[in-house]
Design a protein around this motif. Structure first.
Motif, PDB file in Angstrom:
ATOM      1  N   PRO A 132       0.665  13.774   4.731  1.00 36.40           N
ATOM      2  CA  PRO A 132      -0.730  13.326   4.574  1.00 36.40           C
ATOM      3  C   PRO A 132      -0.950  12.010   5.311  1.00 36.40           C
ATOM      4  CG  PRO A 132       0.271  13.880   2.450  1.00 36.40           C
ATOM      5  CD  PRO A 132       1.373  13.841   3.454  1.00 36.40           C
ATOM      6  N   LEU A 133      -2.083  11.918   6.014  1.00 35.94           N
ATOM      7  CA  LEU A 133      -2.392  10.702   6.761  1.00 35.94           C
ATOM      8  C   LEU A 133      -3.907  10.556   6.883  1.00 35.94           C
ATOM      9  CD1 LEU A 133      -3.244  11.976   9.749  1.00 35.94           C
ATOM     10  CD2 LEU A 133      -0.773  12.118   9.987  1.00 35.94           C
TER      11      LEU A 133
ATOM     12  N   SER B 204       5.912   8.071  -1.180  1.00 36.29           N
ATOM     13  CA  SER B 204       4.833   8.970  -0.806  1.00 36.29           C
ATOM     14  C   SER B 204       4.940   9.254   0.678  1.00 36.29           C
ATOM     15  CB  SER B 204       3.463   8.358  -1.150  1.00 36.29           C
ATOM     16  OG  SER B 204       3.289   7.130  -0.456  1.00 36.29           O
ATOM     17  N   GLY B 205       4.149  10.211   1.155  1.00 35.10           N
ATOM     18  CA  GLY B 205       4.064  10.494   2.575  1.00 35.10           C
ATOM     19  C   GLY B 205       5.394  10.842   3.205  1.00 35.10           C
TER      20      GLY B 205
ATOM     21  N   SER C 203       0.841  -1.189   0.000  1.00 33.44           N
ATOM     22  CA  SER C 203       0.000   0.000   0.000  1.00 33.44           C
ATOM     23  C   SER C 203       0.877   1.239   0.000  1.00 33.44           C
ATOM     24  CB  SER C 203      -0.950   0.001   1.199  1.00 33.44           C
ATOM     25  OG  SER C 203      -0.224   0.054   2.409  1.00 33.44           O
ATOM     26  N   SER C 204       0.247   2.415  -0.096  1.00 31.28           N
ATOM     27  CA  SER C 204       1.020   3.649  -0.248  1.00 31.28           C
ATOM     28  C   SER C 204       0.597   4.773   0.680  1.00 31.28           C
ATOM     29  CB  SER C 204       0.923   4.146  -1.699  1.00 31.28           C
ATOM     30  OG  SER C 204       1.499   3.213  -2.588  1.00 31.28           O
ATOM     31  N   SER C 205      -0.288   4.523   1.637  1.00 34.26           N
ATOM     32  CA  SER C 205      -0.759   5.592   2.506  1.00 34.26           C
ATOM     33  C   SER C 205      -0.554   5.219   3.968  1.00 34.26           C
ATOM     34  CB  SER C 205      -2.239   5.882   2.225  1.00 34.26           C
ATOM     35  OG  SER C 205      -3.015   4.709   2.369  1.00 34.26           O
ATOM     36  N   LEU C 206      -0.689   6.232   4.838  1.00 34.58           N
ATOM     37  CA  LEU C 206      -0.555   6.032   6.277  1.00 34.58           C
ATOM     38  C   LEU C 206      -1.930   6.177   6.912  1.00 34.58           C
ATOM     39  CD1 LEU C 206       0.930   5.871   9.007  1.00 34.58           C
ATOM     40  CD2 LEU C 206       1.444   8.322   8.772  1.00 34.58           C
TER      41      LEU C 206
END
Length: 387
Positions: free
Chosen positions: A160-161, A187-188, A85-88
């Motif tokens: 971004p989270l 990312s992030g 995945s690519s997000s927190l």
């Protein structure tokens, strides 16, 4: 874990730690493929950092997870560093259904938290354990925001989270707060650290519980964790957030079939606990191990065999790839990985390591815990070394 886009934002494909902090191993750092400009060289100030990982073990190794801090003053939470995945996203005090014991983030206590005001939901294609996802039983409801994030002593601002505001009960066994995506596009917090001068790669040492000392190295490679050379294979193309390699074939105990000797794309996912192939490939592999490995109708997508038969079955699985040098190389899953434990509905029957899912094919922890792996974002390649 493999993450599937559901509502609004979120990109990615989803379904991860104890190290001796006193050790000072010799390390090597791999540089980016694109030569930095003189101004970039002046900017390069950050050095690699090691993050100890704990192993969530429930009869088999499931996930490896470590500490990060979020907010001002910092609040410690725990996350799986998930290459699928690519997000927190992590549990928060806004979530009444988050009943696991992991720490929850309180946005009201952070002077740097900014509420993004957007809500979304995501559904995962692989879950925390070794059973296939059924419908929407792995789903999160999220609220967007930004805050300061620190990982291994390296700080990023305005990251971004997503705060988890609701979750399905399947997440309640998790000993960790959430997931930090580590996809093939930075990312992030990782993108922020790269902009500050950190090399754009990380190493993973996902060891079995019996070995311990699992570790994430951000911005470099811990050469004390493996022996012999690293073998690198190129990702098939830029632009995807998935860590995907093309396999030229699979063999079992030295044998293959026409189904197994074909090319296939495989996602490498540190957040998936076992292995996932399409039905035809799964059944072709099991046919070469034992005709008595059968589907378990109580848990669609799973297969099993009598537990008292497992130890006598040779089940060495070799997956072949092509190195950047043009030479083929194998990544091997040993016979010891065949069983992932007894089924809940029949403890005399043991689940075997491959689940059948026809939408994607994933290399998970059953293989990754036998290699040191290097995830090189800058050069768009994956590297492996024996441990």
């Amino acid at each position: 874990m493999l993450l599937q886009r559901s509502v609004l934002v979120l990109v990615a494909v989803h379904s991860a730690l104890a190290s001796d902090a006193a050790l000072q191993p010799q390390k090597i750092v791999l540089s980016s493929r694109i030569a930095p400009t003189p101004s970039a060289l002046k900017r390069r100030q950050l050095s690699q950092a090691n993050v100890p990982l704990e192993d969530f073990f429930k009869g088999t190794d499931l996930q490896w997870f470590g500490n990060i801090s979020v907010g001002t003053p910092p609040q410690d939470i725990t996350v799986v560093f998930d290459t699928g995945s690519s997000s927190l996203e992590f549990s928060s005090t806004l979530c009444n259904s988050c009943r696991n014991a992991a720490p929850k983030f309180d946005p009201s206590r952070s002077s740097t938290f900014v509420d993004g005001g957007r809500t979304s939901s995501i559904t995962f294609g692989t879950g925390v354990g070794v059973d296939p996802v059924v419908g929407d039983n792995y789903q999160l409801t999220l609220r967007s925001g930004t805050d300061t994030v620190t990982v291994g002593g390296l700080k990023s601002t305005n990251v971004p989270l997503f705060l988890i505001t609701d979750q399905t009960p399947t997440f309640n066994i998790d000993p960790f707060s959430g997931i930090q995506g580590m996809g093939a596009r930075a990312s992030g917090f990782f993108a922020s650290l790269i902009a500050q001068g950190l090399p754009s790669l990380f190493g993973l040492f996902l060891t079995p519980l019996s070995v311990g000392n699992a570790e994430l190295t951000i911005g470099g490679v811990d050469s004390s964790k493996f022996s012999g050379p690293l073998t690198f294979a190129s990702l098939p193309g830029r632009g995807s957030s998935a860590w995907t390699l093309t396999s030229t074939g699979v063999s079992v105990n030295g044998r293959t079939t026409s189904t197994l000797s074909t090319s296939r794309s495989l996602i490498f996912d540190s957040g998936t606990s076992n292995m996932i192939f399409n039905t035809a490939t799964t059944e072709a592999i099991y046919a070469l191990i034992s005709p008595d490995i059968k589907p378990n109708s109580a848990e669609p997508g799973t297969y099993g065999i009598a537990c008292n038969r497992i130890s006598s079955l040779p089940a060495k699985i070799d997956i072949t790839f092509t190195a950047q040098t043009g030479r083929p190389f194998n990544l091997t899953i040993p016979s010891s990985e065949l069983s992932v434990g007894p089924f809940a509905n029949d403890p005399s029957l043991c689940q075997t390591l491959i689940n059948a899912v026809d939408n994607f094919q994933i290399v998970g922890a059953s293989l990754l815990k036998h290699y040191y792996s290097v995830w090189d974002v800058g050069n768009q390649r994956l590297g492996f070394a024996a441990i």
